[in-house]
Design a protein around this motif. Structure first.
Motif, PDB file in Angstrom:
ATOM      1  N   LYS A 224      -0.964   4.999   6.609  1.00 11.59           N
ATOM      2  CA  LYS A 224      -1.281   4.082   5.511  1.00 11.59           C
ATOM      3  C   LYS A 224      -1.023   2.630   5.896  1.00 11.59           C
ATOM      4  N   CYS A 225      -0.054   2.416   6.786  1.00 13.08           N
ATOM      5  CA  CYS A 225       0.366   1.050   7.129  1.00 13.08           C
ATOM      6  C   CYS A 225      -0.836   0.254   7.631  1.00 13.08           C
ATOM      7  N   MET A 226      -1.079  -0.914   7.000  1.00  9.04           N
ATOM      8  CA  MET A 226      -2.210  -1.733   7.451  1.00  9.04           C
ATOM      9  C   MET A 226      -1.739  -2.890   8.328  1.00  9.04           C
ATOM     10  N   GLY A 227      -0.440  -2.929   8.591  1.00 13.30           N
ATOM     11  CA  GLY A 227       0.063  -3.923   9.546  1.00 13.30           C
ATOM     12  C   GLY A 227       0.126  -5.334   8.992  1.00 13.30           C
ATOM     13  N   CYS A 228       0.426  -5.491   7.695  1.00  6.65           N
ATOM     14  CA  CYS A 228       0.494  -6.851   7.137  1.00  6.65           C
ATOM     15  C   CYS A 228       1.833  -7.520   7.450  1.00  6.65           C
ATOM     16  N   ARG A 229       2.843  -6.715   7.811  1.00  9.90           N
ATOM     17  CA  ARG A 229       4.150  -7.201   8.251  1.00  9.90           C
ATOM     18  C   ARG A 229       4.940  -7.910   7.141  1.00  9.90           C
ATOM     19  N   TYR A 230       4.554  -7.681   5.883  1.00  4.99           N
ATOM     20  CA  TYR A 230       5.335  -8.236   4.784  1.00  4.99           C
ATOM     21  C   TYR A 230       6.733  -7.610   4.791  1.00  4.99           C
ATOM     22  N   CYS A 231       6.814  -6.308   5.139  1.00  2.20           N
ATOM     23  CA  CYS A 231       8.120  -5.638   5.176  1.00  2.20           C
ATOM     24  C   CYS A 231       9.048  -6.281   6.195  1.00  2.20           C
ATOM     25  N   MET A 232       8.466  -6.812   7.295  1.00  2.00           N
ATOM     26  CA  MET A 232       9.303  -7.441   8.314  1.00  2.00           C
ATOM     27  C   MET A 232       9.893  -8.743   7.789  1.00  2.00           C
ATOM     28  N   SER A 233       9.133  -9.438   6.933  1.00  2.00           N
ATOM     29  CA  SER A 233       9.676 -10.628   6.287  1.00  2.00           C
ATOM     30  C   SER A 233      10.742 -10.245   5.277  1.00  2.00           C
TER      31      SER A 233
ATOM     32  N   VAL B 216       0.810  -1.216   0.000  1.00  2.00           N
ATOM     33  CA  VAL B 216       0.000   0.000   0.000  1.00  2.00           C
ATOM     34  C   VAL B 216       0.850   1.275   0.000  1.00  2.00           C
ATOM     35  N   ASN B 217       2.129   1.143  -0.394  1.00  2.00           N
ATOM     36  CA  ASN B 217       3.010   2.312  -0.461  1.00  2.00           C
ATOM     37  C   ASN B 217       3.130   3.032   0.880  1.00  2.00           C
ATOM     38  N   ALA B 218       2.974   2.301   1.988  1.00  3.64           N
ATOM     39  CA  ALA B 218       3.099   2.952   3.287  1.00  3.64           C
ATOM     40  C   ALA B 218       4.562   3.185   3.628  1.00  3.64           C
ATOM     41  N   THR B 219       5.444   2.328   3.168  1.00  2.00           N
ATOM     42  CA  THR B 219       6.861   2.540   3.390  1.00  2.00           C
ATOM     43  C   THR B 219       7.498   2.882   2.056  1.00  2.00           C
TER      44      THR B 219
ATOM     45  N   GLY C 192      -6.267   0.309   1.216  1.00  2.44           N
ATOM     46  CA  GLY C 192      -5.042   0.783   0.579  1.00  2.44           C
ATOM     47  C   GLY C 192      -4.662  -0.026  -0.649  1.00  2.44           C
ATOM     48  N   PHE C 193      -5.110  -1.298  -0.705  1.00  4.60           N
ATOM     49  CA  PHE C 193      -4.869  -2.127  -1.895  1.00  4.60           C
ATOM     50  C   PHE C 193      -5.451  -1.452  -3.130  1.00  4.60           C
ATOM     51  N   LEU C 194      -6.554  -0.714  -2.941  1.00  5.26           N
ATOM     52  CA  LEU C 194      -7.209  -0.068  -4.081  1.00  5.26           C
ATOM     53  C   LEU C 194      -6.778   1.390  -4.223  1.00  5.26           C
ATOM     54  N   THR C 195      -6.548   2.074  -3.079  1.00  8.75           N
ATOM     55  CA  THR C 195      -6.307   3.511  -3.160  1.00  8.75           C
ATOM     56  C   THR C 195      -4.839   3.860  -3.385  1.00  8.75           C
ATOM     57  N   SER C 196      -3.901   3.047  -2.877  1.00  4.99           N
ATOM     58  CA  SER C 196      -2.498   3.374  -3.139  1.00  4.99           C
ATOM     59  C   SER C 196      -1.651   2.124  -3.294  1.00  4.99           C
ATOM     60  N   PRO C 197      -1.996   1.281  -4.264  1.00 10.57           N
ATOM     61  CA  PRO C 197      -1.227   0.040  -4.432  1.00 10.57           C
ATOM     62  C   PRO C 197       0.162   0.314  -5.012  1.00 10.57           C
TER      63      PRO C 197
END
Lengths: 245, 458
Positions: A102-111, A85-88, B121-126
């Motif tokens: 923006k961070c949704m907390g999926c923790r993919y970045c931590m992996s 989601v372009n949070a980082t 966010g998957f839709l608004t800023s992917p």
């Protein structure tokens, strides 16, 4: 262009943890996590050497080094590439930063991060005093956070908190695009390594091993090449981004 | 006893057993929702995850259910692509099952998120670079495709029984013929879509340089193969159960045939691909012949053994023997074992990524959980993980959602092709039939004796 980076002289580092403490203090980091960790290269426990103690007139083989480790602000940052989601994102000035809204907390970045530089707020942050410390707003439960090179301080032309706090002057922060900056000159002159460079993440953090550098050659809070700020915090360590004076 | 309007619907109405089943699913779903509410309020600290082991049961099951969603769609689309009616009797049930599984997989992502309300966010800023964005897209596409494909396969039968789900489509012979052609084209889309889904899910892991064995080009082919294994196994398990408890009739001669196919899939996955993955490492890292051999053959974790023995040796043993694979019970056990094995393959994959930390000098990484006070030990140098009750409740609740979708599908969608005789529910295994429009297993009679009798009671 500006490309902020850091040189850490491991020959100067004395493992005192002052940078880690000032980081947590300045950035309001929860007590159950650390953005900046001081690892011991040596024995199995913190601050223990490997090898044997010299006994009966023989040579000992004890050896111990310290390795301060935080976000490496990679040029080819895997965490940035995986964030759905372009949070980082990688800023134009080289800093890898997180948009906590923006961070949704999926923790993919931590992996993705091979340095384990990122921490997640599994629950509400815990600080003493409870309403927080330093100059950065508290991050809420459910987002990932990490070292920002103290971007709020850099914006005010101040060095990151860890750099100012280091009593051994082992940290040098500067513009890697400026050939005249101390950081760039040390990278040129001394033997440096980027951690896990075989993974091709191309960090903006360089470690000096071998010959000791003169270290950070300035005193004060301000970024290299910027105007001298008014006197800092009377208590010695500036923790307010220079705003208070 | 069946009237024309019901024809093809295998559960014309819910009886006592059906209602009890629905009630059970309802309880599990409500329990899962309650657990999720608790987790939302407390944070992910109530899970077994921490800063090193940052993905747990939700992602392990996500991987499993992505794989499970493969079988039905492939079994229903591959024959259609070659203009074969071979597995027509399983086509609609298979797609229904795929749909249920892909919904479970998609939903499993939600409780894994720390801030689920920001999933928009998957839709608004992917970020198009992120494999997770690719996966989001293809899971969504795959789910919608399953809905459309299921409707295409059943809409003429829906029209025939006067269901509103036909959405105004009429049941005409010309229309059925046109749908047959459309089903061919849908099948032509379905297969690359399925290959894409499983590969992209594999690439979520295979692109990551920082997590040990994840960075491995074989991961995507492994995901395709494990999708074939677990998907077909789930289709077999479900078909056998649905045959037993509803009017659905699973043609008996398909059991050994699909069992054989499952055996081949398991062999390719657990024997061939695992060998292909391990041999080069074992060879390069060891010098003596026997140490190379043992490094190649001997796994290092309990999950590896659970996967390769329960999910590999056991099903292959049951399915390789022709007299065994003609027994429904043997195929059923082999299928369940194969699914359990694939579950542990996912567990194994996650553990290989998170057990070791690249820079593991003391004191290590702050775990971010288990903080009790200033004296608490917040450090760890290796990853460890045990799922908590909260995670299990949420996961079981979501799986119940999938089971509910399949159950409602059995009730309202005519998954049994119309040109055959419904069979009463609750029959014993041994009374399956051999009649039907499906090609038989080389004309062999299953099990022999009375087993071959036609017992339809319409």
């Amino acid at each position: 262009m500006t490309d902020y980076g850091m040189v850490i002289d491991l020959e100067r580092c004395i493992g005192c943890n002052a940078c880690a403490v000032s980081c947590s203090q300045e950035n309001n980091v929860s007590l159950d996590k650390q953005w900046n960790r001081i690892l011991t290269e040596g024995g199995d426990a913190m601050d223990t050497p490997e090898g044997s103690y010299p006994e009966n007139g023989r040579d000992g083989t004890l050896s111990m080094n310290h390795l301060p480790l935080a976000c490496q602000h990679c040029d080819n940052a895997p965490c940035v590439k995986v964030c759905p989601v372009n949070a980082t994102y990688k800023r134009d000035d080289g800093i890898v930063e997180i948009d906590y809204d923006k961070c949704m907390g999926c923790r993919y970045c931590m992996s993705a991060c091979p340095y384990n530089a990122r921490v997640f707020n599994f629950d509400d942050p815990k600080t003493l005093p409870t309403d927080g410390t330093g100059n950065v707003e508290e991050r809420k439960q459910g987002v990932v956070e990490k070292c920002t090179f103290c971007s709020h301080r850099v914006k005010e032309d101040l060095d990151p908190a860890c750099t100012v706090a280091c009593p051994a002057d082992a940290r040098i922060f500067g513009d890697l695009d400026d050939e005249e900056s101390t950081a760039s000159r040390y990278i040129e002159k001394y033997e440096t390594e980027q951690l896990l460079d075989e993974l091709e993440t191309d960090p903006n953090t360089y470690y000096i091993r071998g010959e000791m550098s003169p270290g950070r050659t300035r005193s004060g809070n301000e970024l290299e090449g910027t105007e001298k700020k008014a006197a800092g915090n009377p208590n010695g360590v500036a923790t307010d981004g220079g705003d208070g004076q | 006893m069946s009237s024309a309007p019901d024809a093809g619907v295998v559960v014309p109405r819910f009886g006592t057993r059906g209602k009890a089943w629905l009630a059970l699913l309802g309880v599990l779903i409500v329990a899962g929702l309650g657990a999720w509410a608790y987790q939302l309020q407390q944070g992910l600290v109530v899970t077994g995850m921490d800063n090193i082991f940052s993905w747990g049961l939700y992602i392990m099951l996500f991987v499993l259910f992505i794989g499970l969603s493969a079988g039905g769609l492939i079994i229903s689309s591959a024959p259609k692509f070659f203009h074969s009616k071979r597995y027509d009797s399983l086509a609609a049930l298979g797609v229904l099952l795929s749909l249920g599984c892909i919904v479970v997989a998609g939903l499993l992502i939600l409780p894994d998120l720390g801030s689920p309300s920001r999933v928009t966010g998957f839709l608004t800023s992917p970020d198009p670079r992120s494999p997770m964005v690719w996966d989001f897209g293809i899971v969504l596409l795959y789910g919608l495709f399953n809905v459309g494909y299921l409707w295409l396969l059943t809409r003429r039968d829906l029209a025939k029984m006067g269901s509103r789900l036909a959405l105004g489509v009429a049941d005409t012979p010309a229309g059925r013929e046109r749908d047959r052609k459309r089903a061919f084209w849908a099948a032509a889309v379905a297969m690359p879509l399925a290959v894409g889904l499983h590969s992209v899910t594999g690439w979520i892991f295979a692109t990551q340089i920082g997590r040990g064995d994840w960075f491995n080009p074989l991961v995507a082919p492994m995901f395709i193969m494990k999708a074939l294994v677990s998907g077909l196994a789930l289709l077999l398990v479900t078909s056998i159960l649905v045959d037993r408890f509803t009017r659905f009739r699973f043609p008996r001669e398909l059991v050994p045939e699909l069992g054989k196919l499952l055996g081949i899939f398991v062999a390719v996955h657990v024997v061939y691909l695992v060998a292909a993955e391990r041999l080069p490492h074992a060879w390069a890292a060891h010098f003596e012949f026997w140490s190379i051999t043992s490094a190649f053959l001997v796994g290092d974790t309990i999950h590896f053994w659970l996967w390769t023995v329960i999910g590999g040796v056991l099903p292959i043993a049951l399915l390789a023997v022709p007299s065994l694979r003609r027994r429904i019970k043997a195929v059923f056990v082999a299928s369940v074992a194969a699914i359990v094995g694939i579950l542990f393959e996912g567990v194994y994959l996650i553990f290989t990524g998170y057990h070791d930390v690249n820079i593991d000098a003391a004191p290590g990484v702050t775990t971010g959980t288990g903080y009790t006070g200033l004296e608490a030990d917040i450090w760890a140098t290796t990853g460890s993980y045990t799922p908590t009750i909260v995670e299990l409740l949420i996961a079981v609740g979501l799986i119940a959602v999938g089971a509910l979708i399949v159950t409602l599908g059995l009730r309202f969608v005519p998954i049994q092709p119309d040109d055959r005789t419904p069979v009463s529910a609750g029959r014993d295994d041994s009374t399956a039939t051999t009649a039907g429009p499906v090609a038989t297993d080389g004309g062999r009679r299953p099990d022999g004796g009375a087993d071959g009798e036609v017992t339809g009671d319409a």
